[in-house]
Design a protein around this motif. Structure first.
Motif, PDB file in Angstrom:
ATOM      1  N   THR A  95       0.845  -1.196   0.000  1.00 40.85           N
ATOM      2  CA  THR A  95       0.000   0.000   0.000  1.00 40.85           C
ATOM      3  C   THR A  95       0.882   1.248   0.000  1.00 40.85           C
ATOM      4  O   THR A  95       2.103   1.166   0.117  1.00 40.85           O
ATOM      5  CB  THR A  95      -0.882   0.051   1.257  1.00 40.85           C
ATOM      6  OG1 THR A  95      -0.035   0.200   2.393  1.00 40.85           O
ATOM      7  CG2 THR A  95      -1.716  -1.212   1.407  1.00 40.85           C
ATOM      8  N   GLU A 129      -5.513  10.409   2.306  1.00 42.09           N
ATOM      9  CA  GLU A 129      -6.774   9.676   2.145  1.00 42.09           C
ATOM     10  C   GLU A 129      -6.610   8.365   1.385  1.00 42.09           C
ATOM     11  O   GLU A 129      -7.477   7.504   1.433  1.00 42.09           O
ATOM     12  CB  GLU A 129      -7.805  10.562   1.428  1.00 42.09           C
ATOM     13  CG  GLU A 129      -8.504  11.489   2.407  1.00 42.09           C
ATOM     14  CD  GLU A 129      -9.038  12.740   1.753  1.00 42.09           C
ATOM     15  OE1 GLU A 129      -9.460  12.653   0.575  1.00 42.09           O
ATOM     16  OE2 GLU A 129      -9.020  13.795   2.414  1.00 42.09           O
ATOM     17  N   ARG A 130      -5.495   8.236   0.679  1.00 38.54           N
ATOM     18  CA  ARG A 130      -5.271   6.984  -0.075  1.00 38.54           C
ATOM     19  C   ARG A 130      -4.260   6.096   0.631  1.00 38.54           C
ATOM     20  O   ARG A 130      -3.804   5.103   0.059  1.00 38.54           O
ATOM     21  CB  ARG A 130      -4.747   7.312  -1.487  1.00 38.54           C
ATOM     22  CG  ARG A 130      -5.523   8.387  -2.230  1.00 38.54           C
ATOM     23  CD  ARG A 130      -6.932   7.977  -2.561  1.00 38.54           C
ATOM     24  NE  ARG A 130      -7.001   6.895  -3.517  1.00 38.54           N
ATOM     25  CZ  ARG A 130      -7.162   7.072  -4.834  1.00 38.54           C
ATOM     26  NH1 ARG A 130      -7.256   8.287  -5.316  1.00 38.54           N
ATOM     27  NH2 ARG A 130      -7.223   6.032  -5.641  1.00 38.54           N
ATOM     28  N   GLU A 133      -4.464   2.275   0.524  1.00 43.89           N
ATOM     29  CA  GLU A 133      -4.804   1.626  -0.740  1.00 43.89           C
ATOM     30  C   GLU A 133      -3.551   1.122  -1.430  1.00 43.89           C
ATOM     31  O   GLU A 133      -2.457   1.617  -1.201  1.00 43.89           O
ATOM     32  CB  GLU A 133      -5.516   2.631  -1.664  1.00 43.89           C
ATOM     33  CG  GLU A 133      -6.886   2.998  -1.148  1.00 43.89           C
ATOM     34  CD  GLU A 133      -7.544   4.042  -2.043  1.00 43.89           C
ATOM     35  OE1 GLU A 133      -7.320   4.007  -3.266  1.00 43.89           O
ATOM     36  OE2 GLU A 133      -8.257   4.897  -1.488  1.00 43.89           O
ATOM     37  N   LEU A 138      -3.229   3.907  -8.529  1.00 41.94           N
ATOM     38  CA  LEU A 138      -3.109   5.359  -8.383  1.00 41.94           C
ATOM     39  C   LEU A 138      -2.759   6.011  -9.717  1.00 41.94           C
ATOM     40  O   LEU A 138      -2.146   5.395 -10.582  1.00 41.94           O
ATOM     41  CB  LEU A 138      -2.015   5.707  -7.362  1.00 41.94           C
ATOM     42  CG  LEU A 138      -2.215   5.253  -5.917  1.00 41.94           C
ATOM     43  CD1 LEU A 138      -1.058   5.756  -5.065  1.00 41.94           C
ATOM     44  CD2 LEU A 138      -3.537   5.735  -5.359  1.00 41.94           C
TER      45      LEU A 138
END
Lengths: 314, 270
Positions: A95, A129-130, A133, A138
């Motif tokens: 991530t 916020e990512r 992930e 991206l």
């Protein structure tokens, strides 16, 4: 070590077989400076960067990075560098947050300290916020920002950026420049390669233009424009195939002191001048009636093309 | 973040003098947590062999001569060889396919080498991780052998360390070989090497079955030494030969580490 350059190169050379990718270049970079390598593809920019980054042994000459010898003190030097490679090599199996974490661990940063830094870096890269992930989906701009955040995890003395904004859309480029300004304002020394002239003009205090493994010119963007270009450039467009004929009629401009130089391109004429309006008036006085007339500032791009030529480099 | 750090703590710092290479193990464990089920396939294969051949063919073969004038069931004879093979498989899959992916596609090592880590750290870290995977397979297999009563000697406590040695030797040579791979098709060669090693390294029957020339050939191959070492331990027939088998594997592993380090340097730090 105040006063000592962060990077010092004399006669720095890199050969691959018979190819002299970097041919005895001299330069130095001082603390707090933003220094650029400009040049077409194959000019030797990336090879120079790899030698500075202590991942490619030099073939000849002297090189000191942070006062140390990359051949002998590679790990120590790399521990104090931030590197943004030309192509993102993020860990796609991890991530966003894990990328920063794992990379920080490569520098032996203690876990507690690292976690605090990661939060700051996520914020800096606008990726909070990512954070949890996976990296793969991206956007290009986000990956680039993450790569830059990653390069800062060890709080480097010197940040090396190899074509930091190549392939990004305008919004992403400006967002990235904004981050780089902030770093510069914080006193981080930046060394970057680029073939975007606007990028070099925006970011670099000083730069060298490389061509064929050598340094063709060195100075601040303003100084280079002053030395290799004129204050203004008048672009004259005539009908198809008329450029050559019109250029012949304009040769008088040089004698009149209006133009320093005229360059003939297939589709237009470039009149290099310090007084654009006077040059336009002189052209009008000759009743040449170009299809279009554009007066613009001399730019680094003019310098670059003058020094490295207009031929295509593949 | 605390749970994230957990797999990392199982690796003691300085393990085998890994230096900064252990940072790569941390990375690999973090990735492995997400695909924890992948190693199961690697365990399944030797287990299927043990059940089908050990038990099935064992019925036909009956009891065979064991150590100290005893007799043992066929599964007890085959199991140590399958243990050696699973230690080899786990190590080779990790150090070939996965290392190749990281080297050529994911560009993991390019990023790693721009940090204080060096080529030798990359080699040691990746080899150690492959060793861990092989050890993981082997540990599960040893537990199964214990449950099925295939460990008939106290020497068997050394079966797992022996399996780790096998994993080390094959990890190191596997990674060294991977640095020479030109594309995925080259991995067919890996299979071409592993299968005969598995079948002919006295896995299913003793060396004396072969004609002399074939015996000599088999004695040169690595898995034969791995099988012989593990079998000597689990059956309690430990002699000077066991030291020779272990030495073979140590030398093989050391050569692998040296070659792999050098090749990573040549490929990525030109």
């Amino acid at each position: 070590m105040p006063g000592e350059p962060l990077i010092y190169a004399r006669g720095l050379t890199k050969t691959f077989g018979s190819l002299r990718a970097v041919d005895a270049v001299d330069f130095s970079v001082t603390r707090g400076e933003a220094f650029g390598f400009l040049g077409p593809n194959g000019a030797g920019k990336s090879s120079t960067m790899r030698m500075i980054a202590a991942v490619s042994p030099r073939s000849g000459g002297d090189l000191r990075v942070l006062g140390l010898d990359p051949d002998r003190d590679g790990p120590t030097i790399r521990g104090r560098l931030g590197v943004v490679p030309q192509e993102d090599n993020l860990d796609l199996e991890l991530t966003v947050r894990e990328n920063l974490y794992v990379y920080g661990r490569y520098f032996d940063i203690p876990r507690r300290e690292l976690r605090a830094r990661i939060e700051r870096l996520l914020d800096f890269a606008q990726l909070s916020e990512r954070a949890d992930e996976r990296v793969e989906p991206l956007s290009g701009g986000m990956k680039r920002r993450l790569t830059i955040a990653r390069s800062l995890v060890n709080e480097p003395d010197l940040l090396l950026l190899d074509e930091p904004t190549t392939g990004l859309d305008p919004q992403a480029r400006h967002a990235l420049w904004d981050r780089l300004y902030r770093l510069k304002a914080e006193g981080v020394t930046l060394v970057l390669t680029t073939h975007y002239m606007d990028e070099a003009e925006q970011l670099c205090d000083r730069l060298v233009v490389m061509e064929g493994g050598r340094i063709a010119a060195e100075g601040s963007p303003r100084a280079l424009i002053g030395r290799y270009c004129t204050r203004e450039v008048v672009e004259l467009r005539f009908g198809p195939g008329e450029s050559e004929r019109m250029a012949a009629k304009l040769t008088g401009l040089g004698g009149a002191g209006v133009s320093e130089r005229i360059e003939v391109l297939p589709d237009r004429l470039l009149v290099y001048t310090d007084e654009g309006d006077a040059a336009v008036a002189a052209v009008e006085a000759l009743r040449l009636e170009p299809v279009s007339v554009l007066v613009r500032r001399g730019t680094l791009e003019d310098v670059f093309l003058r020094l490295t030529g207009r031929h295509l480099v593949d | 973040m605390s749970s994230r750090a957990l797999p990392v703590r199982v690796v003691p710092p300085g393990m085998f003098g890994l230096g900064r290479g252990r940072r790569l193990i941390e990375r690999d464990l973090l990735v492995a947590r997400r695909v924890w089920w992948v190693p199961l396939s690697g365990i399944a294969e030797p287990v299927f062999y043990l059940l089908s051949i050990g038990i099935g063919i064992g019925k036909l073969v009956g009891r065979i001569p064991g150590p100290h004038h005893t007799t043992i069931v066929y599964a007890t004879y085959v199991a140590p060889a399958l243990l050696a093979a699973s230690a080899m498989n786990g190590a080779v899959y990790e150090s070939t396919f996965n290392v190749y992916f990281k080297l050529k596609y994911a560009k993991i090592f390019d990023a790693v080498l721009s940090t204080p880590l060096e080529a030798v750290d990359v080699a040691r870290g990746e080899i150690a991780y492959a060793l861990l995977r092989g050890t993981f397979y082997a540990a599960i297999f040893v537990a199964m052998m214990a449950a099925l009563g295939d460990l008939v000697s106290v020497w068997a406590v050394l079966a797992l360390p022996a399996a780790m040695l096998i994993s080390f030797a094959f990890s190191a040579v596997g990674m060294a070989a991977t640095t020479y791979m030109r594309g995925w098709t080259d991995f067919d060669l890996v299979q071409l090497v592993l299968l005969p090693l598995f079948l002919f390294s006295t896995t299913f029957y003793p060396l004396s079955t072969y004609p002399r020339w074939l015996q000599l050939a088999v004695e040169c191959t690595p898995l034969f030494h791995g099988v012989s070492l593990v079998r000597a331990l689990t059956l309690g027939q430990v002699g000077p030969a066991a030291a020779g088998h272990a030495a073979y594997l140590v030398v093989m592993g050391v050569i692998g580490v040296v070659v792999a380090s050098r090749r990573v340097r040549v490929l990525l730090l030109e």
